[in-house]
Enzyme design. Sequence first.
Site, PDB file in Angstrom:
ATOM      1  N   PRO A 104       7.637 -90.988 -84.830  1.00  0.00           N
ATOM      2  CA  PRO A 104       8.159 -89.721 -84.300  1.00  0.00           C
ATOM      3  C   PRO A 104       9.269 -89.928 -83.278  1.00  0.00           C
ATOM      4  O   PRO A 104       9.935 -88.976 -82.883  1.00  0.00           O
ATOM      5  CB  PRO A 104       6.943 -89.061 -83.652  1.00  0.00           C
ATOM      6  CG  PRO A 104       5.783 -89.941 -83.854  1.00  0.00           C
ATOM      7  CD  PRO A 104       6.205 -91.187 -84.558  1.00  0.00           C
ATOM      8  N   GLU A 131      -2.108 -96.035 -82.316  1.00  0.00           N
ATOM      9  CA  GLU A 131      -1.355 -95.402 -81.229  1.00  0.00           C
ATOM     10  C   GLU A 131       0.137 -95.738 -81.273  1.00  0.00           C
ATOM     11  O   GLU A 131       0.971 -94.955 -80.853  1.00  0.00           O
ATOM     12  CB  GLU A 131      -1.962 -95.877 -79.897  1.00  0.00           C
ATOM     13  CG  GLU A 131      -1.704 -94.974 -78.716  1.00  0.00           C
ATOM     14  CD  GLU A 131      -2.194 -93.549 -78.955  1.00  0.00           C
ATOM     15  OE1 GLU A 131      -1.544 -92.651 -78.414  1.00  0.00           O
ATOM     16  OE2 GLU A 131      -3.190 -93.332 -79.669  1.00  0.00           O
ATOM     17  N   ARG A 169      16.070 -89.286-105.713  1.00  0.00           N
ATOM     18  CA  ARG A 169      16.734 -88.257-106.526  1.00  0.00           C
ATOM     19  C   ARG A 169      18.251 -88.258-106.349  1.00  0.00           C
ATOM     20  O   ARG A 169      18.964 -87.611-107.108  1.00  0.00           O
ATOM     21  CB  ARG A 169      16.126 -86.870-106.315  1.00  0.00           C
ATOM     22  CG  ARG A 169      16.208 -86.341-104.918  1.00  0.00           C
ATOM     23  CD  ARG A 169      15.257 -85.171-104.744  1.00  0.00           C
ATOM     24  NE  ARG A 169      15.604 -84.005-105.564  1.00  0.00           N
ATOM     25  CZ  ARG A 169      16.714 -83.299-105.424  1.00  0.00           C
ATOM     26  NH1 ARG A 169      17.601 -83.624-104.502  1.00  0.00           N
ATOM     27  NH2 ARG A 169      16.961 -82.260-106.195  1.00  0.00           N
ATOM     28  N   ASP A 184      22.076 -78.732-104.291  1.00  0.00           N
ATOM     29  CA  ASP A 184      20.835 -78.588-103.521  1.00  0.00           C
ATOM     30  C   ASP A 184      21.103 -77.994-102.158  1.00  0.00           C
ATOM     31  O   ASP A 184      22.160 -78.214-101.586  1.00  0.00           O
ATOM     32  CB  ASP A 184      20.224 -79.968-103.227  1.00  0.00           C
ATOM     33  CG  ASP A 184      19.548 -80.570-104.425  1.00  0.00           C
ATOM     34  OD1 ASP A 184      19.260 -79.820-105.359  1.00  0.00           O
ATOM     35  OD2 ASP A 184      19.318 -81.785-104.387  1.00  0.00           O
TER      36      ASP A 184
HETATM   37  N1  ADE Z   1       4.491 -91.306 -87.873  1.00  0.00           N
HETATM   38  C1  ADE Z   1       3.767 -90.363 -87.237  1.00  0.00           C
HETATM   39  N2  ADE Z   1       4.442 -89.220 -87.124  1.00  0.00           N
HETATM   40  C2  ADE Z   1       5.661 -89.419 -87.734  1.00  0.00           C
HETATM   41  C3  ADE Z   1       6.812 -88.631 -87.949  1.00  0.00           C
HETATM   42  N3  ADE Z   1       6.897 -87.360 -87.530  1.00  0.00           N
HETATM   43  N4  ADE Z   1       7.848 -89.175 -88.596  1.00  0.00           N
HETATM   44  C4  ADE Z   1       7.796 -90.458 -89.014  1.00  0.00           C
HETATM   45  N5  ADE Z   1       6.741 -91.266 -88.837  1.00  0.00           N
HETATM   46  C5  ADE Z   1       5.671 -90.757 -88.202  1.00  0.00           C
END
Ligand code: ADE
Length: 270
Positions: A104, A131, A169, A184
């Site tokens: 994230p 974690e 794709r 697209d």
């Molecule tokens: N791992 C956990 N959450 C994630 C996300 N939003 N994007 C990529 N990998 C992740």
Amino acid sequence: MQFEVFTLLPEVFPSYIDTSIIKRARERGLITVRVHNIRDYTHDKHHMTDDTPYGGGGGMVMKPEPIFEAIESVLGVDASFDDSLEEREASAQDVKIPIILLTPQGRVFNQSIAQELSQHDRIVLICGRYEGFDERIREHLVTDEISIGDYVLTGGELPALIMIDSISRLQPDVLGDPTGAQDDSHAMGLLEYPHYTRPPEFRGWKIPEVLLSGAHAKIDKWRREQALLRTYKKRPDMLEKADLSKEDKKFLEKLKNEEEREVRETSDEE
Ligand code: ADE
């Protein structure tokens, strides 16, 4: 295009990559997806891939050794590098294979990143669990970090599948229609125009007349305007970066004026 996926949950992948367009692309040799179990690269009795964090605190952290070893063994190169950003870039260029950590904390994935990555012959995707990762994986192994959005999942497996799908794709011949990916949503910086199929009238709802006209120039114009209209209404932020012609800008100006007039008329009525 060859995807090299590193995960602790290889069982997540087969059902999706054995389905539909991705399955056909694999069967035709247009893409290859190899899924590697990080646990196979541990050497201790318990096959440990995680450990407690230095400094205390909750959660477990993914250990560096199995991930480094797994990637170097599969790529057949010393993929690690030392500190500076220049070296990091040099190393990535040297290996010419993006080594991507799914997290994230990464840059947020979008169509233009999919397009950028689709130019490579081979991509490494590292899926995390627990974690987080030992920071040395970030500092000395990966060349890119990607997030699929501002929310936290339990691991990188779904993000990896999403990337495999959207990048695949874009590979030549993967879609039946060679122009399939061009219109697209997002591909041209706008949301896609509406589609209709038979019947021409359903429960009294008719399809737009122009689509039955057979006049291709008219239909193209209508589709462009619908794409602009949709983007203006649903994702106005995209218009700032979109490649707009003079006519597009004129059409958007007209939309804005109409909207302002409507606002004025309703406030007059009140
Ligand atoms: N791992 C956990 N959450 C994630 C996300 N939003 N994007 C990529 N990998 C992740």
